[in-house]
Each structure stands twice: as structure tokens, then as C-alpha cells.
Scaffold this motif. Structure first.
Motif, PDB file in Angstrom:
ATOM      1  N   ASP A   1       0.857  -1.184   0.000  1.00  0.00           N
ATOM      2  CA  ASP A   1       0.000   0.000   0.000  1.00  0.00           C
ATOM      3  C   ASP A   1       0.895   1.237   0.000  1.00  0.00           C
ATOM      4  O   ASP A   1       1.577   1.516   0.977  1.00  0.00           O
TER       5      ASP A   1
ATOM      6  N   SER B   1      -0.270   4.328  -0.484  1.00  0.00           N
ATOM      7  CA  SER B   1      -1.050   5.540  -0.225  1.00  0.00           C
ATOM      8  C   SER B   1      -0.509   6.337   0.959  1.00  0.00           C
ATOM      9  O   SER B   1      -0.764   7.537   1.079  1.00  0.00           O
ATOM     10  N   LYS B   2       0.244   5.678   1.841  1.00  0.00           N
ATOM     11  CA  LYS B   2       0.818   6.361   3.004  1.00  0.00           C
ATOM     12  C   LYS B   2       2.276   6.756   2.763  1.00  0.00           C
ATOM     13  O   LYS B   2       2.995   7.098   3.689  1.00  0.00           O
TER      14      LYS B   2
ATOM     15  N   PRO C   1      -2.741  12.334  -1.202  1.00  0.00           N
ATOM     16  CA  PRO C   1      -2.267  12.284   0.180  1.00  0.00           C
ATOM     17  C   PRO C   1      -0.967  13.074   0.368  1.00  0.00           C
ATOM     18  O   PRO C   1      -0.072  13.020  -0.472  1.00  0.00           O
TER      19      PRO C   1
ATOM     20  N   ALA D   1       1.293  12.361   2.331  1.00  0.00           N
ATOM     21  CA  ALA D   1       2.400  11.413   2.478  1.00  0.00           C
ATOM     22  C   ALA D   1       3.090  11.144   1.152  1.00  0.00           C
ATOM     23  O   ALA D   1       4.313  10.942   1.114  1.00  0.00           O
TER      24      ALA D   1
ATOM     25  N   ASP E   1      -8.260   6.953   0.678  1.00  0.00           N
ATOM     26  CA  ASP E   1      -9.413   7.391   1.474  1.00  0.00           C
ATOM     27  C   ASP E   1     -10.395   8.185   0.615  1.00  0.00           C
ATOM     28  O   ASP E   1      -9.989   8.934  -0.287  1.00  0.00           O
TER      29      ASP E   1
END
Length: 217
Positions: free
Chosen positions: A133, A135-136, A157, A159, A210
């Protein structure tokens, strides 16, 4: 119709009319065999002006969107690229021809495995596919000169923006249906970013990102 005629038609009738005039991009699309990255059951649609389902709710972007991404980013041979959402590996293959190195991250294990096989068959040696993942962010791999989100998101994001080098740029399709815009975010300073909307389009969502709350008060 032969495969080469279908490829020619894709470039001349779909991609060039969509303001993709960079000859380097057009030549690359003629060289990297898109049909080899399309699932067998959808291979007849390899050159259609549409997204192609890959399973697990993920899709290949339409060819004209992939081409515009390449043209807008203008990736250079010395640059490191992060792709979020490997899918079939086709975009990673295109990017690998233009960049020094591509790190592509895929959330779905089955897609990651298939993409690795596709890239190997295409003799791409400077792209690595990681399962996970992104996304972070991906602090163990960054920073990057270029980040590509191969699907749409509600917002980018922070991040991921933190993984850009100063002067680096990220491209993503941002928004909610029916209004989405391909947006380039350039990191112009340690804490400063510049957003430019480059074209309107609609694309399927990337997994793992998200969504805004739908609650109202």
C-alpha cells in the motif's frame, strides 16, 4: 485488421487528436506492445478508447490518458519514478523506457505477480514491482523525481507529496464523478507545492485511498 494497423489507428485516431504531439511519446507507444499487458480475455480491446478491467476492481487507463500522462510529465533519463497502482505493468513499462528507474507498487498480490511476469516478458530491467500500500508514502524507497497515480483519487495524500524531491512532480486524476481533472503537483520548495490542472477526464478509483466523508450535519 492486423495488430499493427490497430496500433497505428490507436495512435493516429485516439491519441494524436487528444493533443499528444510529442514524437517521443508517439514512437514509444508504437514500440511497447500494449496487447501483451492486457488480460487474455480482453485482448481484442487492447487498442480501444476505454479502460480495460484487470480484476479486483482495477483497470488499465485508456490509451489517450496514459499518453497524456507521459507527455505532461516529460520524464528524463536520469529520473527515478514511483508509480502507484501497477495494474498490468503497462504504464511501468512505458515509464521505464524514459526513466533511469521505476518503482511500481500494487496493492493486489495477483496483479503484482502478473505485472512482474509481463515486464519480464517485455525485457524491462529497470522497473521493480512491489506488493503493498503506497497511499501512506514509501519512505524506504524515496525520494522520487516523478510520481504517477495510475487511477483516480479524491485527493492526493500529503504522504505521497512528501516523497517528491524539490523540483519533482506528481500526476493524478483528482476529484469525484462527473468532475475529475488530471493534475500535476510540483514541489517547488521544502513546504511549497504548485498545482496545475492539465486536462479533464474520468477514471476508475485506485484501491487503498481514502474517500471523503459523506456525512452532513
Amino acid at each position: 485488421m492486423s495488430i499493427e494497423q490497430a496500433r497505428f489507428n490507436m495512435i493516429e485516431q485516439q491519441i494524436r487528436p487528444w493533443d499528444v504531439l510529442d514524437q517521443g511519446v508517439l514512437s514509444l507507444l508504437a514500440v511497447v506492445k500494449r496487447e501483451d499487458f492486457v488480460p487474455a480475455e480482453h485482448r481484442a480491446k487492447a487498442f480501444f478508447d476505454t479502460e480495460i478491467p484487470l480484476g479486483h476492481g482495477q483497470f488499465m487507463l485508456a490509451p489517450r490518458v496514459e499518453a497524456r500522462f507521459l507527455q505532461e510529465l516529460d520524464v528524463r533519463k536520469h529520473e527515478r519514478v514511483l508509480e502507484v497502482g501497477t495494474g498490468s505493468g503497462y504504464m511501468a513499462a512505458l515509464l521505464a523506457h524514459k526513466a533511469r528507474e521505476v518503482v511500481s507498487v500494487e496493492l493486489q498480490p495477483e496483479l503484482a505477480k502478473a505485472a512482474i511476469a509481463n515486464l519480464r516478458r517485455a525485457s524491462i530491467t529497470n522497473a521493480v514491482v512491489l506488493e503493498g500500500d503506497a497511499s501512506k508514502g514509501l519512505p524506504t524507497q524515496g525520494p522520487f523525481d516523478v510520481i504517477v497515480l495510475s487511477g483516480s483519487v479524491a485527493s492526493v495524500p500529503k504522504a505521497l507529496l512528501a516523497e517528491l524531491k524539490v523540483g519533482g512532480r506528481l500526476i493524478a486524476i483528482v476529484g469525484q464523478e462527473p468532475v475529475m481533472r488530471a493534475t500535476i503537483v510540483t514541489r517547488v520548495g521544502e513546504q511549497e507545492f504548485r498545482n496545475v490542472e492539465v486536462f479533464d477526464t474520468v477514471a476508475p478509483r485506485l484501491s487503498g485511498f481514502d474517500e471523503p466523508s459523506r456525512f452532513t450535519f
